[in-house]
Write a protein that holds these residues in place. Structure first.
Motif, PDB file in Angstrom:
ATOM      1  N   ILE A  72      37.974  36.256  34.026  1.00  0.00           N
ATOM      2  CA  ILE A  72      38.764  37.498  33.963  1.00  0.00           C
ATOM      3  C   ILE A  72      38.137  38.416  32.918  1.00  0.00           C
ATOM      4  N   GLU A  73      37.476  39.465  33.382  1.00  0.00           N
ATOM      5  CA  GLU A  73      36.849  40.438  32.493  1.00  0.00           C
ATOM      6  C   GLU A  73      37.768  41.622  32.205  1.00  0.00           C
ATOM      7  N   ALA A  74      38.876  41.700  32.903  1.00  0.00           N
ATOM      8  CA  ALA A  74      39.850  42.785  32.687  1.00  0.00           C
ATOM      9  C   ALA A  74      41.221  42.158  32.462  1.00  0.00           C
ATOM     10  N   PRO A  75      41.449  41.548  31.289  1.00  0.00           N
ATOM     11  CA  PRO A  75      42.724  40.861  31.055  1.00  0.00           C
ATOM     12  C   PRO A  75      43.922  41.799  31.037  1.00  0.00           C
ATOM     13  N   ASP A  76      43.688  43.097  30.823  1.00  0.00           N
ATOM     14  CA  ASP A  76      44.804  44.046  30.856  1.00  0.00           C
ATOM     15  C   ASP A  76      45.264  44.333  32.266  1.00  0.00           C
ATOM     16  N   LEU A  77      44.456  43.959  33.265  1.00  0.00           N
ATOM     17  CA  LEU A  77      44.809  44.193  34.671  1.00  0.00           C
ATOM     18  C   LEU A  77      45.219  42.916  35.395  1.00  0.00           C
ATOM     19  N   GLY A 109      29.086  31.667  44.445  1.00  0.00           N
ATOM     20  CA  GLY A 109      29.252  31.525  43.011  1.00  0.00           C
ATOM     21  C   GLY A 109      30.710  31.577  42.598  1.00  0.00           C
ATOM     22  N   ASP A 110      30.922  31.897  41.324  1.00  0.00           N
ATOM     23  CA  ASP A 110      32.273  31.983  40.795  1.00  0.00           C
ATOM     24  C   ASP A 110      32.894  33.342  41.119  1.00  0.00           C
ATOM     25  N   LEU A 111      34.223  33.416  40.941  1.00  0.00           N
ATOM     26  CA  LEU A 111      34.942  34.671  41.136  1.00  0.00           C
ATOM     27  C   LEU A 111      35.111  35.371  39.795  1.00  0.00           C
ATOM     28  N   VAL A 112      34.998  36.702  39.828  1.00  0.00           N
ATOM     29  CA  VAL A 112      35.132  37.513  38.623  1.00  0.00           C
ATOM     30  C   VAL A 112      36.176  38.589  38.884  1.00  0.00           C
ATOM     31  N   VAL A 113      37.158  38.673  37.978  1.00  0.00           N
ATOM     32  CA  VAL A 113      38.154  39.752  38.039  1.00  0.00           C
ATOM     33  C   VAL A 113      37.686  40.841  37.084  1.00  0.00           C
ATOM     34  N   ARG A 114      37.372  42.009  37.619  1.00  0.00           N
ATOM     35  CA  ARG A 114      36.802  43.087  36.807  1.00  0.00           C
ATOM     36  C   ARG A 114      37.211  44.437  37.359  1.00  0.00           C
ATOM     37  N   ARG A 115      36.848  45.465  36.603  1.00  0.00           N
ATOM     38  CA  ARG A 115      37.004  46.833  37.085  1.00  0.00           C
ATOM     39  C   ARG A 115      35.840  47.163  38.006  1.00  0.00           C
ATOM     40  N   ASP A 143      32.338  38.225  43.665  1.00  0.00           N
ATOM     41  CA  ASP A 143      31.521  37.035  43.469  1.00  0.00           C
ATOM     42  C   ASP A 143      30.079  37.488  43.260  1.00  0.00           C
ATOM     43  N   ASP A 144      29.143  36.592  43.378  1.00  0.00           N
ATOM     44  CA  ASP A 144      27.742  36.944  43.120  1.00  0.00           C
ATOM     45  C   ASP A 144      27.203  37.947  44.130  1.00  0.00           C
ATOM     46  N   SER A 145      27.805  38.013  45.315  1.00  0.00           N
ATOM     47  CA  SER A 145      27.292  38.912  46.352  1.00  0.00           C
ATOM     48  C   SER A 145      27.986  40.269  46.359  1.00  0.00           C
ATOM     49  N   GLY A 146      29.047  40.425  45.576  1.00  0.00           N
ATOM     50  CA  GLY A 146      29.728  41.720  45.533  1.00  0.00           C
ATOM     51  C   GLY A 146      31.238  41.573  45.560  1.00  0.00           C
ATOM     52  N   ILE A 147      31.919  42.660  45.881  1.00  0.00           N
ATOM     53  CA  ILE A 147      33.379  42.690  45.870  1.00  0.00           C
ATOM     54  C   ILE A 147      33.921  41.952  47.089  1.00  0.00           C
ATOM     55  N   GLU A 148      34.896  41.069  46.848  1.00  0.00           N
ATOM     56  CA  GLU A 148      35.512  40.312  47.928  1.00  0.00           C
ATOM     57  C   GLU A 148      36.958  40.729  48.201  1.00  0.00           C
ATOM     58  N   SER A 149      37.606  41.424  47.252  1.00  0.00           N
ATOM     59  CA  SER A 149      39.016  41.776  47.450  1.00  0.00           C
ATOM     60  C   SER A 149      39.393  42.912  46.510  1.00  0.00           C
ATOM     61  N   ILE A 150      40.284  43.777  46.983  1.00  0.00           N
ATOM     62  CA  ILE A 150      40.908  44.786  46.124  1.00  0.00           C
ATOM     63  C   ILE A 150      42.150  44.126  45.540  1.00  0.00           C
ATOM     64  N   ALA A 151      42.129  43.873  44.244  1.00  0.00           N
ATOM     65  CA  ALA A 151      43.128  43.030  43.602  1.00  0.00           C
ATOM     66  C   ALA A 151      44.552  43.501  43.867  1.00  0.00           C
ATOM     67  N   GLY A 152      45.359  42.591  44.407  1.00  0.00           N
ATOM     68  CA  GLY A 152      46.772  42.864  44.617  1.00  0.00           C
ATOM     69  C   GLY A 152      47.085  43.787  45.772  1.00  0.00           C
ATOM     70  N   THR A 177      51.253  48.623  37.462  1.00  0.00           N
ATOM     71  CA  THR A 177      50.846  50.030  37.513  1.00  0.00           C
ATOM     72  C   THR A 177      49.459  50.188  38.107  1.00  0.00           C
ATOM     73  N   SER A 178      48.565  49.285  37.782  1.00  0.00           N
ATOM     74  CA  SER A 178      47.209  49.340  38.322  1.00  0.00           C
ATOM     75  C   SER A 178      47.206  49.160  39.833  1.00  0.00           C
ATOM     76  N   VAL A 179      48.017  48.214  40.315  1.00  0.00           N
ATOM     77  CA  VAL A 179      48.103  47.995  41.764  1.00  0.00           C
ATOM     78  C   VAL A 179      48.653  49.241  42.460  1.00  0.00           C
ATOM     79  N   ALA A 180      49.710  49.831  41.878  1.00  0.00           N
ATOM     80  CA  ALA A 180      50.318  51.027  42.486  1.00  0.00           C
ATOM     81  C   ALA A 180      49.326  52.179  42.526  1.00  0.00           C
ATOM     82  N   ARG A 181      48.590  52.387  41.434  1.00  0.00           N
ATOM     83  CA  ARG A 181      47.629  53.487  41.377  1.00  0.00           C
ATOM     84  C   ARG A 181      46.497  53.281  42.371  1.00  0.00           C
ATOM     85  N   THR A 182      45.993  52.056  42.442  1.00  0.00           N
ATOM     86  CA  THR A 182      44.899  51.762  43.369  1.00  0.00           C
ATOM     87  C   THR A 182      45.332  51.966  44.811  1.00  0.00           C
TER      88      THR A 182
END
Length: 803
Positions: free
Chosen positions: A207-212, A273-279, A305-314, A340-345
């Motif tokens: 998790i690289e964006a713990p505020d989200l 690879g592994d999953l990364v939660v980021r902006r 993941d290593d190949s790119g974005i797999e999901s728009i969070a939430g 709030t982040s989910v609603a804005r996105t």
């Protein structure tokens, strides 16, 4: 939020009827918007095909003899390839409405052979998209019985409207809990049994964006067989408007509605690879599960993941890692996202999903891992497989985080008028999942994790009130007063009403426009003032708070013109925004006229076409508003020219004294209209209602006027030659100042320009009303007054009496 009655009874042990459940839901604040009792499927019965003969005049049709259970076989013409003797299916008799084809059946002839009904496919009953053949039921299906009842399709669907503060009721279990608290049955406690995993999950989460993202739970299940979900699950999902896809996806959708726990499944073979939660990086794209490609912003949260974005969070998963019939290893994800982040996105991308609906309201953090356990167990039951242990990243839920609110039981009576005993109040809160502790007048109440909306004692009082019964609040008559009360409305409210009424009487129609306008329009009407831009605009062309009402009205007039209504007169009385402070908001009355929408007449007429609107139409509207709102019209001054959006030679500024601006009016600048892509002619005005001075207090008792003169008024005309740039108002003011006691009124009745007057000269003719007060005036009195008028005009304007 939709659910079926049987689904609700999975969690609520009750004998209540459908009507009782519906009434109780509404009374406790979960307003029922609709109930579909599946009446359309009631006429269909189970029938058996006795014989199937080839149609005498059609190769692809058969003539069936059908037993409907009443002992009187009927003849049916059928084109289904699977129609055969011995088939048991769903039959519709003449007079039955078939929803899938929107037809009411009747006895008819098909290629010369009478048909007395129809053997139906699943699509014709709106059960699925299957229409390659008619419904083929088991041989032991009871002929003559109701098909809907036998197939359990007579399950009523209830839809409720939820307020944003009730995320707990976005799941059927939460609704059942509220109904049980209201005394409509017993809540079936649904504990979640942990699933024992084999080894660690090989995929890690960073998790690289713990505020989200607060927490992220992940589990791998190997060796699954992903086929269709069971019939009961498909029926429930179809009943609430969802399309069954496959077992893995259907399980996540089912738990989203059952437990308000959105989940996502990844095909593990497609994750690198592994999953990364980021902006997201600005401009990154993803092909989502709906088949559309979305361009992401820098503040949007994603799972990559290593190949790119797999999901728009939430919000929505990506198509690349989606599960299909070839999936054998599946990653199940359960996370708690920042609402709030989910609603804005979701708003920025224009995506509306069931997951977003719940995530933007707030997910129960305590049910994150239990929700994953529940999903894992359902996957194993329906698809098989061997699960690993759960991997959890981020901050796990701690029961110590739960809020504690002080609750004085006496507040229920004070705030609602309901006399609820303290024990009953605490019992209601307990049934809703709250934990009251202590005794005495003030009790400490621990708020459950699924109620993020509870912050104070008033919220607890509301919970007691809605469960105890809002209908129990006794109506109270208003207290009658012995005398007429003082003024109720504020000055701003009174002026708003007066302005609206005045403009409506002048033939204008009220418009209500958005407070948010495009930035380029706001700049045209800002005169270089600082604009207020929205941090989260609902659309790109609604990004800026309006500094003026005119852009919205002009755009509305053009929309009317584009639809054939070229001559329109619109007004609005509302707020404008000139700064970020509350005092920078102004109350303004504004209006526009387009084409020939004049007060006198407009449009085409046999007597001649009406003239186009102009500056004097806008001036008349502006002064009508000022006079209605109590402005001292006789003391107002008009200064030539106005703000930059007006035509410089066909506009004016209304002032009270040298500094106080009450409004502006005029024809709009051609450049302004061009920038807004608007065609004219157009004129308009704005009056600042909050700038009009308060009228002086008047005595409450009306007194008779004693200053009325018994003498006849006399009118005299004067014509003055002045420089072309001299305003007519300066001439009238100068004439009126010659003798304020005798001169009652001064009006301009003619303006003339011509070579006979000399270069850059014009003639202004005025009518002066002279009102004697003490005696009848003699000729020498008039001559003396005329001399003072001529002298005054000459001194103040340089004008000379025209000979």
């Amino acid at each position: 939020m939709k659910f079926t009655l049987s689904w609700l009874k999975d969690h609520l042990d009750t004998e209540a009827t459908l009507d009782e459940i519906v009434e109780t839901l509404t009374s406790i604040g979960l307003e029922v918007e609709s109930v579909d009792d599946k009446a359309a499927l009631k006429p269909f019965v189970i029938a058996k095909v006795l014989t199937a003969e080839k149609h005498p005049d059609a190769d692809k049709l058969q003539v069936l003899t059908v037993d409907t259970g009443d002992g009187k076989p009927v003849q049916v013409v059928c084109g289904a390839p699977n129609a055969r003797a011995g088939l048991v299916g769903a039959f519709a008799s003449p007079g039955t409405y078939v929803p899938g084809i929107d037809v009411t059946l009747s006895v008819g002839k098909i290629r010369g052979v009478e048909s007395h009904g129809m053997m139906c496919s699943e699509r014709e009953l709106q059960l699925s998209d299957e229409h390659t053949g008619i419904i083929d039921l088991p041989q032991d299906a009871p002929v003559g019985e109701s098909f809907a009842k036998w197939a359990r399709l007579d399950d009523p669907v209830i839809e409720i409207g939820l307020t944003p503060n009730r995320p707990d009721c976005t799941g059927v279990y939460g609704i059942a809990r509220d109904l049980a608290a209201a005394g409509l049955g017993r809540l079936k406690e649904a504990g979640v049994e942990r699933v024992t995993g084999e080894g660690e999950c090989p995929v890690r989460v960073h998790i690289e964006a713990p505020d989200l993202c607060r927490t992220f739970a992940l589990r791998l299940v190997r060796g699954v067989k992903n086929g269709p979900s069971p019939k009961w699950m498909q029926q429930r999902l179809t009943a609430i408007g969802l399309r069954p896809i496959n077992a893995l996806v259907d399980i996540t959708n089912y738990l989203t509605f059952d437990r308000a726990r959105p989940l996502h499944v990844f095909d593990a073979a497609k994750v690198k690879g592994d999953l990364v939660v980021r902006r997201a990086a600005a401009g990154e794209t993803i092909l989502a599960l709906d088949g559309r490609e979305y361009t992401l912003g820098a503040e949007m949260c994603v799972i990559a993941d290593d190949s790119g974005i797999e999901s728009i969070a939430g919000v929505m998963g990506g198509e690349h890692s989606g599960c299909d019939e070839n999936t054998t290893d599946v990653l199940i994800e359960a996370a708690v996202w920042e609402p709030t982040s989910v609603a804005r996105t979701g708003r920025d991308l224009g995506i509306i999903t069931d997951a977003r609906y719940r995530n933007e309201r707030g997910i129960d953090p305590a049910f994150n891992e239990p929700g994953l356990e529940l999903a894992t167990r359902m996957v194993m039951e329906l698809c098989g497989g061997r699960p690993t242990q759960t991997y959890v990243a981020g901050r796990r839920y701690d029961p110590a985080e739960r809020k504690v609110v002080s609750f004085p039981a006496a507040e229920v009576k004070r705030l609602t008028g309901l006399d609820v005993p303290g024990e009953e109040s605490l019992s209601i809160l307990s049934r809703l999942g709250f934990k009251p502790e202590g005794s005495g007048e003030v009790v400490q109440v621990t708020v459950p994790s699924w109620r993020p909306d509870i912050d104070g004692k008033a919220d607890l009082v509301e919970e007691v009130m809605r469960i105890h019964g809002v209908n129990r609040i006794a109506p109270q008559p208003m207290i009658a007063k012995d005398a007429v009360g003082g003024r109720i409305l504020t000055t701003a409210q009174i002026r708003t009403r007066l302005a609206k009424r005045t403009l409506a009487v002048r033939g204008m129609m009220e418009a209500v426009t958005w407070s948010f306008i495009p930035e380029e329009h706001a700049r045209l009407f800002s005169d270089n003032r600082k604009l207020i831009k929205l941090a989260n605009p609902i659309a790109a062309d609604m990004s800026t708070m309006r500094p003026s009402l005119l852009p919205g009205l002009i755009a509305a007039a053009q929309r009317n013109a584009d639809r054939g209504f070229a001559d329109v007169a619109l007004f609005e009385v509302s707020g404008t925004y000139e700064g970020e402070r509350p005092e920078d908001q102004r109350r303004v009355a504004a209006g526009v006229r387009r084409g020939t929408a004049r007060l006198e007449a407009h449009g085409r007429h046999w007597s001649g076409n009406a003239a186009s609107v102009g500056v004097f139409d806008a001036k008349a509207d502006a002064f009508a508003v000022l006079e209605a709102c109590g402005a001292p019209v006789e003391k107002l001054q008009i200064e030539a020219g106005g703000p930059s959006w007006y035509h410089p030679g066909r506009s004016g500024t209304i002032k009270l004294g040298p500094q106080k601006i009450l409004g502006t009016f005029g024809e709009f600048h051609p450049k302004t209209l061009e920038e807004m892509d608007v065609s004219g002619p157009l004129c308009g005005f704005e009056i600042y209602l909050d700038a009009i001075p308060e009228p002086k207090a008047r005595p409450t008792r009306t007194r008779p006027r004693l200053d009325l003169s018994p003498f006849q008024a006399v009118k005299r005309d004067f014509a003055f030659v002045v420089d072309r740039q001299v305003e007519a108002a300066s001439v009238t003011r100068a004439a009126a100042a010659a003798d304020k006691k005798l001169i009652a009124d001064v009006n301009v009745f003619d303006v003339f320009e011509g070579p006979a007057l000399g270069p850059d000269k014009k003639s202004i003719a005025i009518e002066v009303t002279i009102q004697p007060i003490e005696r009848t005036l003699a000729d020498e009195d008039f001559e003396a007054l005329a001399g003072r008028i001529v002298e005054n005009v000459g001194k103040q304007t340089g004008g000379v009496l025209r000979s």
